[in-house]
Design an enzyme around this catalytic site. Structure first.
Site, mmCIF file in Angstrom:
data_model
loop_
_atom_site.group_PDB
_atom_site.id
_atom_site.type_symbol
_atom_site.label_atom_id
_atom_site.label_comp_id
_atom_site.label_asym_id
_atom_site.label_seq_id
_atom_site.Cartn_x
_atom_site.Cartn_y
_atom_site.Cartn_z
ATOM 1 N N TYR A 1 -7.790 11.914 -2.996
ATOM 2 C CA TYR A 1 -8.760 12.477 -2.058
ATOM 3 C C TYR A 1 -8.915 13.958 -2.365
ATOM 4 C CZ TYR A 1 -8.144 8.173 0.668
ATOM 5 O OH TYR A 1 -8.107 6.862 1.078
ATOM 6 N N GLN B 1 -13.656 5.287 2.976
ATOM 7 C CA GLN B 1 -13.753 3.894 3.324
ATOM 8 C C GLN B 1 -15.229 3.545 3.498
ATOM 9 O OE1 GLN B 1 -10.940 2.897 6.426
ATOM 10 N NE2 GLN B 1 -9.226 3.801 5.326
ATOM 11 N N ASN C 1 0.845 -1.191 0.000
ATOM 12 C CA ASN C 1 0.000 0.000 0.000
ATOM 13 C C ASN C 1 0.881 1.242 0.000
ATOM 14 O OD1 ASN C 1 -2.631 1.522 0.590
ATOM 15 N ND2 ASN C 1 -1.354 2.172 2.319
ATOM 16 N N GLU C 2 0.629 2.152 -0.928
ATOM 17 C CA GLU C 2 1.281 3.472 -0.960
ATOM 18 C C GLU C 2 2.766 3.380 -0.589
ATOM 19 O OE1 GLU C 2 -1.061 6.342 1.267
ATOM 20 O OE2 GLU C 2 -2.631 6.297 -0.259
ATOM 21 N N GLU D 1 -8.373 3.741 -3.751
ATOM 22 C CA GLU D 1 -8.759 4.678 -2.690
ATOM 23 C C GLU D 1 -9.178 5.975 -3.366
ATOM 24 O OE1 GLU D 1 -6.230 5.321 0.735
ATOM 25 O OE2 GLU D 1 -5.492 3.260 0.643
HETATM 26 O O1 AHR Z 1 -7.884 5.930 3.701
HETATM 27 C C1 AHR Z 1 -7.060 6.537 4.657
HETATM 28 C C2 AHR Z 1 -5.584 6.385 4.335
HETATM 29 O O2 AHR Z 1 -5.295 7.122 3.177
HETATM 30 C C3 AHR Z 1 -5.096 5.003 4.007
HETATM 31 O O3 AHR Z 1 -4.750 4.282 5.144
HETATM 32 C C4 AHR Z 1 -3.878 5.257 3.180
HETATM 33 O O4 AHR Z 1 -3.623 4.233 2.254
HETATM 34 C C5 AHR Z 1 -4.149 6.593 2.525
HETATM 35 O O5 AHR Z 1 -3.096 7.460 2.676
#
Ligand code: AHR
Length: 534
Positions: A280, A385, A208-209, A328
């Site tokens: 995001y 989420q 992840n990331e 995400e």
């Molecule tokens: O979704 C919240 C966080 O955002 C996750 O844990 C991470 O993968 C991202 O930076």
């Protein structure tokens, strides 16, 4: 590819000064309506591609109250025999989630999967360094798979592997534990733990990331590319049919974006299936016009990742085409301080519990539209989420569960967005934004179901005025509007809360109709619209 074709600048009918919460939508005069009309044509011969059902995925991370007191709360009046909240399960089903990524997120990069299997009372408590919380491990793989089964047969796991603090061997061990039928130490351990049948998990994320400085075990692109390729080969030795997601950049705005993808893909191109994207969005400095245009950023991100994948494919002279896992995406107010008091190493603290407005829901609608518009290359997408943590569903411990504003566009798209995406080329008036320049007021897509029905998803980004919409229906066997609903509110800050859980819900809109082969509708100011044609 679909593109926006703004017409000449239209007469704006904006009011000056702030919008009063009680203000009525602006009605347009007839001449004004003609110049401001947004248009596109639908034709079944011009398609983007079929929607992969996994485009309506979500994400459960061991973070804050997503798992504990979110989906899992033994002792809650609505809890079932597995401690799963049935009130939440009902909402998850209504949301229409088709895939769930688990168990992180940042959490996974320090996670030992073995902690979360076997008798609950023997599971260790651990520090979760990513979120500075205490992880009790009362919920793990078996509980997650039970949760998925209870959502319904369509919900597929998207399992993330720890490539931060761990490596190839632990990844292989987890695949053996989860998927091997029996007769080996790890598969027999699963059986002894009560799961006689293998879980059959097909889709795996290779970390992840891994580019993020905040990530436990962060790596350079070269380090990660090599590790991911080795892990992918090892997992394919166990099961060549697995689908593997390699980590792309954790954000488009990082300085390493695109170079990271290129380096990682040079190593992994032939052994992975999908590249991950994360994005995001949030309103900043009161600039709502730019926030409403967030999809411009998402659109560019998708195009750039596709271009990078195809560049590497060309360099490697590979006929293979990678697809994307937008695993995400959401609105997330990262810059706001947490209003809840939280101490280090608390269990299930209140973290990232954003309360969404109707504006956030409209923006989320534009992001959904963007994902659908790229259905030809997006195989998986996960709203981050699912519960309590930047989530469409909220709960109170011991109390009720309710739908946030953003629940509604997702649920409607997940219900009506299965089929083939039609190529929509919007011709709409534009508006100026500080971040993205002139942006079309209309953002739209359309999906044709297997039964021939067509659903138009459309957002009017104009905060103050209605937007007339005209859609030419060419070669489509549809003649009537079944339903036009909108999510909009005179108060752009309107939100759903524990005390007023249904303050913002979609409402029926009158007046849309089909005549002379054209759909005509009027989109309310700043609204998310679903128009179903049969
Ligand atoms: O979704 C919240 C966080 O955002 C996750 O844990 C991470 O993968 C991202 O930076």
């Amino acid at each position: 590819m679909p593109h926006a074709e703004p017409t000449e600048p239209a007469e704006r009918t904006e009011r000056t000064g702030p919008t009063e919460p009680t203000e009525r939508p602006e009605r347009l005069q007839r001449t004004e309506r003609a110049t401001r009309t947004a248009r596109f044509t639908l034709d079944p011969d011009f398609t983007v591609g079929p929607v992969d059902p996994r485009l309506f995925g979500s994400f459960v991370e061991h973070l804050g109250r997503c798992v504990y007191t979110g989906i899992h709360e033994p002792g809650h009046p609505a809890a079932d025999e597995d401690g799963l909240r049935t009130d939440v399960l009902e909402l998850v089903r209504e949301l229409g989630v088709t895939a769930v990524r688990y168990p992180g997120g940042n959490f996974v990069s320090g996670y030992r999967w073995e902690d979360g299997v076997g008798p609950v009372e023997q599971r260790p408590r651990r520090l979760d360094a990513a979120w500075r919380s205490t992880e009790t491990n009362r919920f793990g793989l078996s509980e997650f798979m039970a949760f998925l089964r209870k959502i319904g047969p369509r919900a597929e796991p998207v399992m993330a592997l720890n490539l931060g603090t761990r490596g190839i061997e632990e990844a292989m061990d987890l695949v053996e534990y989860a998927n091997h039928p029996g007769g080996t130490e790890l598969s027999d351990r699963r059986i002894a733990h009560g799961d006689a049948n293998p879980f059959g998990i097909r889709l795996w994320c290779l970390g992840n990331e891994m580019d993020g400085t905040w990530q436990t075990g962060q790596k350079t692109a070269a380090e990660y590319g090599r590790l991911a390729a080795q892990a992918a080969r090892a997992l394919r030795q166990i099961d060549p049919g697995l689908e593997l997601v390699v980590c792309g950049s954790s954000a488009r705005d990082l300085p390493t974006f695109a170079a990271w993808e290129a380096t990682v893909l040079e190593e992994t191109y032939e052994v992975v299936d999908h590249v991950s994207l994360h994005a995001y969005y949030e309103e900043q400095d009161g600039d709502r016009d730019s926030f409403l245009a967030s999809a411009v950023h998402m659109e560019a991100f998708i195009r750039e990742v596709i271009a990078t994948c195809d560049h590497v494919g060309a360099r490697l002279k590979s006929p293979k085409r990678l697809t994307l896992s937008f695993d995400e995406w959401n609105v997330w107010y990262q810059r706001r301080p947490n209003p809840h008091p939280v101490e280090d190493w608390q269990e299930a603290p209140r973290l990232l519990e954003d309360v969404y407005t109707v504006t956030d829901a409209v923006v989320l609608g534009t992001l959904l539209i963007t994902l659908l518009r790229h259905a030809d290359r997006i195989a998986v997408a996960c709203l981050a989420q699912l519960v309590n943590v930047i989530a469409p569903i909220m709960t109170e411990p011991g109390g009720p569960a309710w739908r946030q504003t953003v629940f509604h566009p997702f649920a409607q798209a997940a219900r009506h967005g299965h089929g083939t995406v039609l190529d929509v080329r919007v011709d709409a008036p534009t508006y100026p934004t500080p971040k993205y320049g002139d942006v079309p007021l209309l953002h739209a897509t359309a999906v044709r179901g297997e039964d021939g029905t067509v659903t138009v998803f459309a957002v009017n980004r104009d905060q103050r005025a209605e937007l007339p919409l005209e859609v030419a229906l060419r070669g489509l066997d549809v003649s009537r509007v079944v339903e036009h609903t909108a999510l909009a509110d005179a108060d752009p800050e309107a939100r759903n809360t524990l005390d007023a859980p249904d303050r913002v819900v979609p409402h029926a809109v009158e007046g849309a109709g089909v005549a002379d082969g054209r759909l005509r509708a009027v989109l309310e100011p700043m609204s998310w619209n679903v128009i179903r044609l049969a």
